[in-house]
Design a protein around this motif. Structure first.
Motif, PDB file in Angstrom:
ATOM      1  N   ARG A   1       6.963   8.561  -0.594  1.00 17.70           N
ATOM      2  CA  ARG A   1       6.862   7.653   0.552  1.00 17.70           C
ATOM      3  C   ARG A   1       6.599   6.230   0.088  1.00 17.70           C
ATOM      4  O   ARG A   1       7.216   5.273   0.583  1.00 17.70           O
ATOM      5  N   VAL A   2       5.694   6.080  -0.881  1.00 18.98           N
ATOM      6  CA  VAL A   2       5.369   4.739  -1.392  1.00 18.98           C
ATOM      7  C   VAL A   2       6.557   4.147  -2.139  1.00 18.98           C
ATOM      8  O   VAL A   2       6.863   2.959  -1.998  1.00 18.98           O
ATOM      9  N   MET A   3       7.246   4.963  -2.924  1.00 18.64           N
ATOM     10  CA  MET A   3       8.416   4.471  -3.664  1.00 18.64           C
ATOM     11  C   MET A   3       9.485   3.943  -2.727  1.00 18.64           C
ATOM     12  O   MET A   3      10.142   2.938  -3.013  1.00 18.64           O
TER      13      MET A   3
ATOM     14  N   LYS B   1       9.145  -5.813  -9.322  1.00 21.34           N
ATOM     15  CA  LYS B   1       8.459  -4.864  -8.448  1.00 21.34           C
ATOM     16  C   LYS B   1       7.643  -3.871  -9.275  1.00 21.34           C
ATOM     17  O   LYS B   1       8.110  -3.350 -10.283  1.00 21.34           O
ATOM     18  N   ARG B   2       6.417  -3.619  -8.829  1.00 23.61           N
ATOM     19  CA  ARG B   2       5.522  -2.751  -9.569  1.00 23.61           C
ATOM     20  C   ARG B   2       5.155  -1.536  -8.729  1.00 23.61           C
ATOM     21  O   ARG B   2       5.027  -1.612  -7.501  1.00 23.61           O
ATOM     22  N   PHE B   3       4.963  -0.419  -9.407  1.00 21.89           N
ATOM     23  CA  PHE B   3       4.631   0.834  -8.728  1.00 21.89           C
ATOM     24  C   PHE B   3       3.512   1.508  -9.503  1.00 21.89           C
ATOM     25  O   PHE B   3       3.733   2.099 -10.560  1.00 21.89           O
TER      26      PHE B   3
ATOM     27  N   TYR C   1       1.642   4.358  -9.768  1.00 26.29           N
ATOM     28  CA  TYR C   1       1.576   5.735  -9.282  1.00 26.29           C
ATOM     29  C   TYR C   1       0.198   6.354  -9.511  1.00 26.29           C
ATOM     30  O   TYR C   1      -0.219   7.240  -8.765  1.00 26.29           O
ATOM     31  N   VAL C   2      -0.520   5.896 -10.525  1.00 28.45           N
ATOM     32  CA  VAL C   2      -1.868   6.421 -10.762  1.00 28.45           C
ATOM     33  C   VAL C   2      -2.796   6.004  -9.619  1.00 28.45           C
ATOM     34  O   VAL C   2      -3.577   6.808  -9.099  1.00 28.45           O
ATOM     35  N   GLY C   3      -2.688   4.743  -9.194  1.00 27.76           N
ATOM     36  CA  GLY C   3      -3.502   4.276  -8.082  1.00 27.76           C
ATOM     37  C   GLY C   3      -3.159   4.976  -6.778  1.00 27.76           C
ATOM     38  O   GLY C   3      -4.054   5.288  -5.978  1.00 27.76           O
ATOM     39  N   VAL C   4      -1.867   5.226  -6.556  1.00 24.91           N
ATOM     40  CA  VAL C   4      -1.440   5.945  -5.356  1.00 24.91           C
ATOM     41  C   VAL C   4      -2.044   7.348  -5.338  1.00 24.91           C
ATOM     42  O   VAL C   4      -2.544   7.820  -4.316  1.00 24.91           O
ATOM     43  N   ALA C   5      -2.002   8.018  -6.489  1.00 28.53           N
ATOM     44  CA  ALA C   5      -2.539   9.370  -6.589  1.00 28.53           C
ATOM     45  C   ALA C   5      -4.056   9.385  -6.357  1.00 28.53           C
ATOM     46  O   ALA C   5      -4.588  10.268  -5.673  1.00 28.53           O
ATOM     47  N   GLN C   6      -4.757   8.399  -6.918  1.00 27.78           N
ATOM     48  CA  GLN C   6      -6.209   8.353  -6.781  1.00 27.78           C
ATOM     49  C   GLN C   6      -6.613   8.128  -5.329  1.00 27.78           C
ATOM     50  O   GLN C   6      -7.536   8.773  -4.814  1.00 27.78           O
TER      51      GLN C   6
END
Length: 232
Positions: A25-27, A200-202, A204-209
């Protein structure tokens, strides 16, 4: 107490499944029309068990026909990795065939029609590589044959711009004679000396946390209830 490990396992597994959905969803919000290949570049590298009750999220490493790694498509966008992109399949073929110099990269011309994901269509890329003889200059077998004379042809060439600067790339030539002289040359892909990079930055570690902070406790509680119910 005997059902506690099973409850934790159920809860963590539920969080893992939700975490993957949240990452996609974030991607879709960060990137412009990401391909299914990119959306599936993350995976749970370790699912929880009773003996090892933890989750591990990482980049998927799936070798494809041209020996690329799926996670490489996300690395330039992830904090901690270089923002410059890796070599693409067409670049490896052209570099191996002696068309591209070691410090050159291939980018689409402004008028080139990309697919709905913003990429060069696979069949078009194969057709270009076959027509310029990139396949025949390597030890690998060409996946397709060269285009016939009446169907138009891609060639590798060098022209000089109006400012007097030479530039090389793949041109589509239409018209002219059998040797493609006096035909119309249309630039499709151009070789550049600057390595493309991404803004653009993603994370994914922050999204998971953040997802785990919101859902982990409740998921483990429901997992423990499920384990107790299944033990009856």
């Amino acid at each position: 107490k005997t059902q506690l490990p099973a409850g934790i396992m159920f809860g963590l597994a539920k969080v893992g499944r939700g975490m993957l959905t949240e990452q996609k969803r974030v991607m879709e919000g960060v990137f412009d029309k990401p391909t299914p290949f990119t959306l599936n570049a993350l995976k749970i590298t370790h699912w929880p068990t009773k003996q090892e009750p933890y989750l591990d999220l990482g980049l998927k490493e799936t070798p494809s026909k041209d020996v690329t790694i799926q996670g490489n498509t996300l690395m330039p966008h992830i904090p901690g990795f270089a923002s410059q992109r890796q070599h693409k399949g067409m670049e490896r073929w052209l570099r191996g065939g002696g068309f591209l110099e070691p410090g050159q990269w291939l980018v689409p011309a402004r008028t080139f029609k990309l697919n709905r994901f913003g990429n060069v269509p696979g069949p078009t890329a194969q057709k270009m590589l076959a027509d310029v003889d990139a396949y025949s200059r390597t030890q690998y077998r060409a996946p397709i044959k060269k285009t016939g004379p009446k169907k138009g042809k891609y060639i590798w060439g060098t022209l000089t711009s109006r400012r007097g600067r030479p530039f090389s790339g793949i041109f589509e030539v239409t018209g002219g004679n059998r040797n493609w002289e006096r035909g119309q040359w249309k630039l499709q892909m151009v070789a550049v000396d600057k390595r493309p990079s991404y803004d653009k930055r993603f994370n994914y570690v922050g999204v998971a946390q953040r997802y785990a902070d919101r859902h982990l406790l409740k998921a483990i509680e429901s997992g423990v209830v499920k384990a107790l119910m299944s033990a009856r």
